[in-house]
Motif scaffolding. Structure first.
Motif, mmCIF file in Angstrom:
data_model
loop_
_atom_site.group_PDB
_atom_site.id
_atom_site.type_symbol
_atom_site.label_atom_id
_atom_site.label_comp_id
_atom_site.label_asym_id
_atom_site.label_seq_id
_atom_site.Cartn_x
_atom_site.Cartn_y
_atom_site.Cartn_z
ATOM 1 N N UNK A 1 -3.808 19.754 -3.339
ATOM 2 C CA UNK A 1 -5.074 19.347 -2.706
ATOM 3 C C UNK A 1 -4.889 19.095 -1.210
ATOM 4 N N UNK A 2 -3.767 18.485 -0.837
ATOM 5 C CA UNK A 2 -3.514 18.224 0.584
ATOM 6 C C UNK A 2 -3.354 19.525 1.362
ATOM 7 N N UNK A 3 -2.632 20.482 0.798
ATOM 8 C CA UNK A 3 -2.467 21.778 1.483
ATOM 9 C C UNK A 3 -3.809 22.483 1.622
ATOM 10 N N UNK A 4 -4.625 22.413 0.571
ATOM 11 C CA UNK A 4 -5.934 23.063 0.632
ATOM 12 C C UNK A 4 -6.817 22.424 1.696
ATOM 13 N N UNK A 5 -6.822 21.081 1.776
ATOM 14 C CA UNK A 5 -7.650 20.394 2.770
ATOM 15 C C UNK A 5 -7.178 20.689 4.196
ATOM 16 N N UNK B 1 0.831 -1.200 0.000
ATOM 17 C CA UNK B 1 0.000 0.000 0.000
ATOM 18 C C UNK B 1 0.869 1.254 0.000
ATOM 19 N N UNK B 2 1.913 1.237 0.819
ATOM 20 C CA UNK B 2 2.829 2.376 0.865
ATOM 21 C C UNK B 2 3.468 2.618 -0.496
ATOM 22 N N UNK B 3 3.872 1.542 -1.170
ATOM 23 C CA UNK B 3 4.513 1.679 -2.474
ATOM 24 C C UNK B 3 3.547 2.253 -3.505
ATOM 25 N N UNK B 4 2.294 1.799 -3.469
ATOM 26 C CA UNK B 4 1.302 2.318 -4.417
ATOM 27 C C UNK B 4 1.020 3.795 -4.168
ATOM 28 N N UNK B 5 0.871 4.156 -2.892
ATOM 29 C CA UNK B 5 0.619 5.568 -2.561
ATOM 30 C C UNK B 5 1.800 6.437 -2.977
ATOM 31 N N UNK B 6 3.014 5.956 -2.729
ATOM 32 C CA UNK B 6 4.203 6.711 -3.091
ATOM 33 C C UNK B 6 4.296 6.904 -4.601
ATOM 34 N N UNK B 7 4.025 5.845 -5.370
ATOM 35 C CA UNK B 7 4.072 5.956 -6.828
ATOM 36 C C UNK B 7 3.017 6.924 -7.345
ATOM 37 N N UNK B 8 1.823 6.868 -6.759
ATOM 38 C CA UNK B 8 0.760 7.790 -7.180
ATOM 39 C C UNK B 8 1.137 9.230 -6.839
ATOM 40 N N UNK C 1 3.759 10.502 -9.207
ATOM 41 C CA UNK C 1 3.241 10.726 -10.543
ATOM 42 C C UNK C 1 2.330 11.927 -10.654
ATOM 43 N N UNK C 2 1.711 12.330 -9.544
ATOM 44 C CA UNK C 2 0.791 13.484 -9.552
ATOM 45 C C UNK C 2 1.179 14.436 -8.422
ATOM 46 N N UNK C 3 2.458 14.768 -8.358
ATOM 47 C CA UNK C 3 2.999 15.496 -7.214
ATOM 48 C C UNK C 3 2.313 16.839 -6.996
#
Length: 314
Positions: A25-29, A7-14, A17-19
């Motif tokens: 979005x994270x800063x806004x939330x 799961x960590x690897x998938x989240x990191x790759x995503x 890829x969409x840095x």
């Protein structure tokens, strides 16, 4: 464990890829919920607490540098305080300016720590701040922890004063400042919180820097124990009436959050530790190499050949 690493690897790759989009979005939330909590706690300005204003400020924080998010929280706090007392609002601005002139060497990190403590205290998980800060930062941030705790109890005192002001018939221009100073001077819980946070930070930092296996995880456990021990001891000696069950729940949740952050930040495989030795003309070098846990996500490609078989039969 393997599922979590995958799961960590998938989240990191995503994320990689969409840095820009994900980080924005994270800063806004985060900005939205931080300002939402502040305006719900103080709630003296009718405009700042509205959803259009919150969304606008959060959107601005999402597309600007990280420091803008922390400054936005600080500006909202000062505006809310100005609606209670112009003297308190001006004093708060002066305190911020003096602090960052004295300790502004790590200004952006200091700002995040300062405002994280009062915001997370509204969710009763402010114990997370000293543990996580000690895992990734240096003791140079200790002044910001003290400043964050001071800000937390300043906001608490301002809330109490605003309630008192509504029922009081006589007040002068300096009554708000006198009330706040007297409240801070007699607040034993603020002093206990400062001591507990400082000791927790130092213990977590010292254990984390030790060359032992699973040092970060052990440091989190030590920090949770120190935090609970200090506050319970002070509760017994000073009769602070701290709820033991609530305190234990807060510390456990804070330690769990710290462990999750540590896991996604860095996971080491201590079974593969290697000790290396080499030299040059002047020195001998002794190196301990600990590999990271790494899981390769396999991309499976499925090719349908059913139609080709049917054409072959015909």
């Amino acid at each position: 464990m393997m599922i979590l690493l995958l799961l960590k690897s998938r989240i990191k790759n995503f994320y990689e890829g969409h840095y820009r989009v994900v980080r924005g979005c994270m800063k806004a939330l985060v900005s939205f919920f931080a300002i939402f909590l502040v305006t719900r706690r103080l709630n003296y300005n009718d405009i700042l607490g509205t959803y259009p204003a919150l969304i606008a400020v959060a959107a601005l924080c999402g597309v600007t540098p990280d420091i803008i998010a922390a400054l936005a929280v600080g500006v909202v706090i000062c505006v809310e305080i100005f609606h209670v007392s112009a003297l308190l609002g001006g004093s708060m601005v002066a305190i911020f300016i003096i602090y960052f002139l004295l300790f502004g060497r790590l200004g952006h990190r200091q700002a995040f720590v300062i405002f994280a403590i009062p915001v997370l205290s509204m969710l009763h998980i402010d114990c997370t701040v000293p543990i996580v800060s000690a895992l990734f930062m240096s003791p140079g941030l200790l002044p910001s922890i003290l400043m964050g705790i001071l800000l937390q109890y300043i906001l608490q005192g301002i809330t109490e004063y605003s309630v008192l002001e509504q029922t009081s018939t006589q007040s002068d221009i300096t009554s708000s400042l006198h009330y706040l100073i007297d409240g801070l001077r007699s607040n034993k819980m603020m002093a206990v919180t400062m001591v507990a946070f400082l000791l927790t930070f130092l213990c977590v930092y010292l254990v984390r820097k030790r060359q032992i296996k699973n040092a970060p995880q052990i440091a989190i456990l030590v920090g949770a124990i120190v935090m609970m021990s200090v506050e319970l001891l002070c509760n017994i000696l000073m009769d602070l009436q701290i709820g033991t069950g609530l305190l234990a729940l807060q510390v456990v949740i804070s330690a769990a959050i710290a462990y999750i952050i540590q896991f996604f930040h860095l996971t080491l495989d201590y079974h593969g530790t290697k000790k290396l030795q080499f030299e040059d003309d002047e020195y001998y070098y002794y190196v301990t190499a600990v590999p990271k846990f790494k899981v390769t996500v396999v991309d499976r490609t499925v090719t349908r050949i059913l139609s080709e078989r049917k054409e072959g039969k015909e």
